[in-house]
Motif scaffolding. Structure first.
Motif, PDB file in Angstrom:
ATOM      1  N   ASP A 121     -43.725 -33.237 -24.815  1.00 22.79           N
ATOM      2  CA  ASP A 121     -44.143 -34.632 -24.773  1.00 22.79           C
ATOM      3  C   ASP A 121     -42.960 -35.528 -25.129  1.00 22.79           C
ATOM      4  O   ASP A 121     -43.114 -36.722 -25.323  1.00 22.79           O
ATOM      5  CB  ASP A 121     -45.375 -34.909 -25.635  1.00 22.79           C
ATOM      6  N   TYR A 207     -36.634 -24.933 -37.416  1.00 22.61           N
ATOM      7  CA  TYR A 207     -37.023 -26.128 -38.186  1.00 22.61           C
ATOM      8  C   TYR A 207     -36.685 -25.991 -39.676  1.00 22.61           C
ATOM      9  O   TYR A 207     -36.741 -26.958 -40.427  1.00 22.61           O
ATOM     10  CB  TYR A 207     -38.527 -26.405 -38.046  1.00 22.61           C
ATOM     11  N   GLN A 229     -47.060 -33.348 -40.460  1.00 19.42           N
ATOM     12  CA  GLN A 229     -47.817 -33.719 -39.265  1.00 19.42           C
ATOM     13  C   GLN A 229     -47.808 -32.548 -38.287  1.00 19.42           C
ATOM     14  O   GLN A 229     -46.829 -31.800 -38.217  1.00 19.42           O
ATOM     15  CB  GLN A 229     -47.270 -34.997 -38.608  1.00 19.42           C
ATOM     16  N   GLY A 231     -48.666 -31.173 -34.213  1.00 19.46           N
ATOM     17  CA  GLY A 231     -49.088 -31.193 -32.818  1.00 19.46           C
ATOM     18  C   GLY A 231     -49.745 -29.846 -32.574  1.00 19.46           C
ATOM     19  O   GLY A 231     -50.944 -29.669 -32.790  1.00 19.46           O
ATOM     20  N   VAL A 232     -48.936 -28.845 -32.201  1.00 17.84           N
ATOM     21  CA  VAL A 232     -49.452 -27.468 -32.123  1.00 17.84           C
ATOM     22  C   VAL A 232     -49.385 -26.788 -33.481  1.00 17.84           C
ATOM     23  O   VAL A 232     -49.923 -25.695 -33.657  1.00 17.84           O
ATOM     24  CB  VAL A 232     -48.665 -26.641 -31.076  1.00 17.84           C
ATOM     25  N   GLY A 233     -48.653 -27.380 -34.430  1.00 15.17           N
ATOM     26  CA  GLY A 233     -48.590 -26.854 -35.797  1.00 15.17           C
ATOM     27  C   GLY A 233     -47.365 -26.010 -36.100  1.00 15.17           C
ATOM     28  O   GLY A 233     -47.226 -25.503 -37.219  1.00 15.17           O
ATOM     29  N   MET A 235     -44.084 -26.744 -36.504  1.00 19.36           N
ATOM     30  CA  MET A 235     -43.238 -27.271 -37.569  1.00 19.36           C
ATOM     31  C   MET A 235     -43.953 -27.140 -38.918  1.00 19.36           C
ATOM     32  O   MET A 235     -43.391 -26.642 -39.891  1.00 19.36           O
ATOM     33  CB  MET A 235     -42.897 -28.741 -37.265  1.00 19.36           C
ATOM     34  N   GLY A 289     -46.135 -37.269 -29.926  1.00 22.96           N
ATOM     35  CA  GLY A 289     -45.614 -35.945 -30.292  1.00 22.96           C
ATOM     36  C   GLY A 289     -46.685 -35.032 -30.857  1.00 22.96           C
ATOM     37  O   GLY A 289     -46.503 -33.814 -30.943  1.00 22.96           O
TER      38      GLY A 289
HETATM   39  C1  PLP Z   1     -41.896 -36.427 -33.809  1.00 20.61           C
HETATM   40  C2  PLP Z   1     -42.725 -35.207 -33.886  1.00 20.61           C
HETATM   41  N1  PLP Z   1     -43.275 -34.892 -35.068  1.00 20.61           N
HETATM   42  C3  PLP Z   1     -44.036 -33.796 -35.203  1.00 20.61           C
HETATM   43  C4  PLP Z   1     -44.276 -32.958 -34.131  1.00 20.61           C
HETATM   44  C5  PLP Z   1     -45.198 -31.785 -34.328  1.00 20.61           C
HETATM   45  O1  PLP Z   1     -44.610 -30.552 -34.133  1.00 20.61           O
HETATM   46  P1  PLP Z   1     -45.513 -29.305 -33.713  1.00 20.61           P
HETATM   47  O2  PLP Z   1     -45.885 -29.488 -32.274  1.00 20.61           O
HETATM   48  O3  PLP Z   1     -44.632 -28.155 -33.974  1.00 20.61           O
HETATM   49  O4  PLP Z   1     -46.725 -29.330 -34.555  1.00 20.61           O
HETATM   50  C6  PLP Z   1     -43.712 -33.239 -32.881  1.00 20.61           C
HETATM   51  C7  PLP Z   1     -43.930 -32.376 -31.730  1.00 20.61           C
HETATM   52  O5  PLP Z   1     -43.459 -32.596 -30.640  1.00 20.61           O
HETATM   53  C8  PLP Z   1     -42.918 -34.401 -32.762  1.00 20.61           C
HETATM   54  O6  PLP Z   1     -42.355 -34.745 -31.593  1.00 20.61           O
END
Ligand code: PLP
Length: 398
Positions: A121, A207, A229, A231-233, A235, A289
């Motif tokens: 994204d 990360y 935070q 998205g897919v988790g 990080m 994101g």
């Molecule tokens: C700015 C930002 N923060 C947090 C995340 C979340 O990362 P994840 O998808 O590993 O959970 C993303 C994922 O693209 C991101 O772009």
């Protein structure tokens, strides 16, 4: 504005699953990143005046807008996974490789040109495009429908073959995987599924540099609460596991933050039935994101063990975080933080200022002794939207 914040608490699973996000793993990752000429630790801001205003002992925010000049943390995962992949192809260990070795004529002629493909994204694809470009390889990047032009252009500028598809994020991932199979490209995706876990694990380990820098910059101060935070988790899973290994018995309470339009991890935690729960459709949130509807399998294994609180929240909370970080109190440092980046800080401010969230403050056990840590994971990656929120307080979805 009548949408509310929802939260679930989960008892952590206790078992002996191997943690591959330890201090030692973080040191290996950082040593590789340090070989890039652009490497610099990003600043950790100690927002003393804001902490005082919010009634907590300390509030730290790590500003990832400075990462490799790319305005987001994601390049850490992309560059480390390319390094690990190249090490495997060469039959050596990542610790034997560096930026200059990988780009040497000798290694280049051994490897030829590799094409890495991914769905994104925005930030992950930019990281992959950057890493492939710096290491002398090719990147193909697919983006979901609705992606803003600025994010696409940033990736094209780095030499990648990038395009916007007609699919949502999760179907764009499937499209990238299919094209990788058909064309013999290497899929470097920042999420895993049952038969695709090795490369996402490397990305997650990438990360760890951000977490290792943070604990060193904290200089002995142990955070009581860390907000991550998701998205897919990926990080959040990697960092939660790292903090558990690093702080052991003093592990901070880990809270996972998601937009309510894409709260697949919150739903998975709330159900707590051994299955992953998904969100389908367009997931229309300003937190681009975080607009992912299917949890990363490896990440969930980590979160289940190391994260306690799961929050699903409306967009206005992230928008508040953007405004607060852009308008520091007294001599606190200013942080330019985008929609996904500011989500956790926005949650902290709302948690501590909104009278109706008593139950949540109790659940989190947050109070005047608390030392809070957030990661602003991106800067103004969509500048138009950033200005419309920070200057005008407007967004079409409010
Ligand atoms: C700015 C930002 N923060 C947090 C995340 C979340 O990362 P994840 O998808 O590993 O959970 C993303 C994922 O693209 C991101 O772009």
């Amino acid at each position: 504005m009548n949408e509310t914040i929802k939260a679930a608490r989960l008892e952590n699973v206790r078992d002996n699953l191997q943690n591959i996000f330890t201090l030692n793993d973080a040191k290996i990752t950082r040593a590789f990143h340090q070989t890039f000429p652009e490497y610099q630790p990003t600043p950790l801001r100690n927002l003393k005046n804001l902490a005082h205003e919010l009634g907590v002992n300390a509030f730290f925010v790590k500003d990832e807008s400075y990462r490799f000049g790319l305005n987001a943390f994601k390049s850490l995962g992309g560059s480390f996974c390319l390094g690990k992949y190249i090490a495997e192809r060469l039959g050596c260990d990542i610790s034997e490789l560096s930026y200059s070795k990988i780009t040497s004529p000798e290694i280049k002629s051994k490897l030829g040109e590799i094409t890495f493909v991914t769905a994104t994204d925005g930030n992950h694809g930019r990281g992959i495009a950057w890493a492939a470009n710096r290491l002398g390889h090719k990147a193909v990047v697919y983006m979901p429908a609705g992606t803003v032009e600025e994010r696409l252009k940033n990736i094209i500028k780095l030499g990648a073959d990038a395009s916007i598809t007609e699919f949502n994020y999760d179907n764009t991932v499937r499209f990238a995987a299919d094209n990788a199979n058909k064309s013999g490209w290497i899929l470097v995706q920042d999420t895993s599924w049952p038969d695709y876990e090795k490369i996402p694990r490397w990305i997650m380990q990438g990360y760890l540099t951000m977490a290792l820098e943070a604990v060193e910059q904290l200089n002995g101060v142990i955070p009581t609460h860390v907000f991550l935070q998701a998205g897919v988790g990926s990080m959040a899973g990697a960092l939660a596991a790292f903090f558990a290994d690093y702080y052991k018995d003093n592990k901070p309470v880990i809270t996972i933050i998601e937009p309510n339009k894409a709260d697949c991890i919150y739903r998975t935690a709330r159900a707590d039935d051994g299955n992953l729960h998904t969100v389908k459709g367009s997931m229309n949130t300003i937190m681009a994101g975080l607009a992912c509807g299917e949890p990363c399998t490896v990440a969930w294994e980590m979160l289940r063990r190391y994260a306690e609180i799961y929050v699903s929240m409306p967009d206005y909370v992230a928008a508040k975080g953007m405004r607060v970080l852009a308008n520091p109190l007294g001599d606190d440092g200013r942080i330019i933080s985008g929609e996904s980046g500011a989500s956790t800080s926005g949650f902290v401010c709302e948690l501590l200022q909104n009278q109706s969230l008593d139950y949540l403050r109790e659940m989190l056990e947050v109070g005047s002794d608390s030392r809070l840590l957030c990661f602003s994971t991106e800067g103004d990656t969509d500048r138009r939207n950033y200005r419309s929120i920070v200057w005008d307080g407007l967004h079409p979805s409010f």
